[in-house]
Enzyme design. Structure first.
Site, PDB file in Angstrom:
ATOM      1  N   GLY A 138       0.842  -1.193   0.000  1.00 46.80           N
ATOM      2  CA  GLY A 138       0.000   0.000   0.000  1.00 46.80           C
ATOM      3  C   GLY A 138       0.872   1.236   0.000  1.00 46.80           C
TER       4      GLY A 138
ATOM      5  CD  GLN B 134       3.222   5.773   2.661  1.00 43.17           C
ATOM      6  OE1 GLN B 134       2.232   5.271   2.148  1.00 43.17           O
ATOM      7  NE2 GLN B 134       4.151   5.059   3.277  1.00 43.17           N
TER       8      GLN B 134
ATOM      9  CB  CYS C   2       4.970   2.178   7.400  1.00 45.66           C
ATOM     10  SG  CYS C   2       4.495   3.716   6.596  1.00 45.66           S
ATOM     11  CG  LEU C   3       6.375   0.909   1.245  1.00 44.76           C
ATOM     12  CD1 LEU C   3       5.854   1.204  -0.154  1.00 44.76           C
ATOM     13  CD2 LEU C   3       7.522  -0.092   1.185  1.00 44.76           C
TER      14      LEU C   3
ATOM     15  CG  HIS D  79      -0.858   1.172   7.167  1.00 41.85           C
ATOM     16  ND1 HIS D  79       0.040   0.753   8.131  1.00 41.85           N
ATOM     17  CD2 HIS D  79      -0.157   2.018   6.360  1.00 41.85           C
ATOM     18  CE1 HIS D  79       1.211   1.328   7.906  1.00 41.85           C
ATOM     19  NE2 HIS D  79       1.130   2.098   6.838  1.00 41.85           N
ATOM     20  CD  GLU D  80      -1.205   2.483   2.603  1.00 40.63           C
ATOM     21  OE1 GLU D  80      -0.796   3.647   2.454  1.00 40.63           O
ATOM     22  OE2 GLU D  80      -0.465   1.558   2.987  1.00 40.63           O
TER      23      GLU D  80
ATOM     24  CG  HIS E 139       0.012   6.810   5.395  1.00 42.99           C
ATOM     25  ND1 HIS E 139       1.120   7.313   6.039  1.00 42.99           N
ATOM     26  CD2 HIS E 139       0.271   5.495   5.178  1.00 42.99           C
ATOM     27  CE1 HIS E 139       2.006   6.328   6.209  1.00 42.99           C
ATOM     28  NE2 HIS E 139       1.518   5.214   5.697  1.00 42.99           N
TER      29      HIS E 139
HETATM   30 ZN    ZN Z   1       2.408   3.387   5.791  1.00 43.97          ZN
END
Ligand code: ZN
Length: 165
Positions: free
Chosen positions: A44, A49, A88-89, A130-131, A134
């Site tokens: 995701g 991000q 998380c990226l 999660h996304e 963000h």
């Molecule tokens: Zn994340």
């Protein structure tokens, strides 16, 4: 490929603004986000991000096509909760168990401007939450108990430090 915004970065704590029009440019952004997510080995990725403070995220569950969520609104969370390991990226290399509602219902637009409604649970519901977080400037460690969140960030700092040596 788009550059990833990596923690700590103040942008990760900001609210994203609604996408004003689902243009060709936004569809292209979504395509590039999917590419970037895959290249980074993620499931995701949210606009913030990649430095775009707009309400858009992409995700891809294994064995399925990628999906684009524009101006999403979660309209229902289940009372039932579940624990899943998250990463998380933007906080690379650390993973931790997070407790969240097991199922959600979400309204959103896809990259062609089509309005959609989805009710889902399991892994997909987890990635969506999660996304979605963000877009509101919330990172997954903020959903953890403070002790566990501290340990996670400590492990992250240590990992980052050793990479720089
Ligand atoms: Zn994340």
């Amino acid at each position: 490929m788009l550059d990833l915004v990596i923690y700590p970065d103040d942008r990760l704590h900001l609210q994203s603004a609604p996408v004003e029009s689902i243009s060709k440019e936004i569809a292209e952004l979504a395509r590039e986000m999917v590419e970037t997510m895959r290249a980074a080995g993620g499931v995701g990725l949210a606009g913030v991000q990649v430095g775009r403070l707009e309400r858009i995220f992409v995700l891809q569950v294994p064995e399925q096509d990628p999906q684009v969520f524009i101006n999403p609104e979660i309209v229902n969370f289940s009372d039932k909760v579940a624990t899943f390991e998250e990463g998380c990226l933007s906080i690379p290399g650390v993973y931790a168990d997070v407790l969240r509602p097991a199922a959600v219902e979400i309204n959103f637009f896809d990259e062609t401007g089509r309005k959609k409604n989805l009710t889902t649970d399991g892994y997909l519901a987890r990635i969506i939450q999660h996304e979605y977080d963000h877009l509101g400037g919330t990172l997954f460690y903020e959903r953890m108990k403070s002790g566990a969140a501290r340990r996670l960030l400590k492990a992250y700092e240590k990992r980052k430090g050793s990479e720089q040596e």
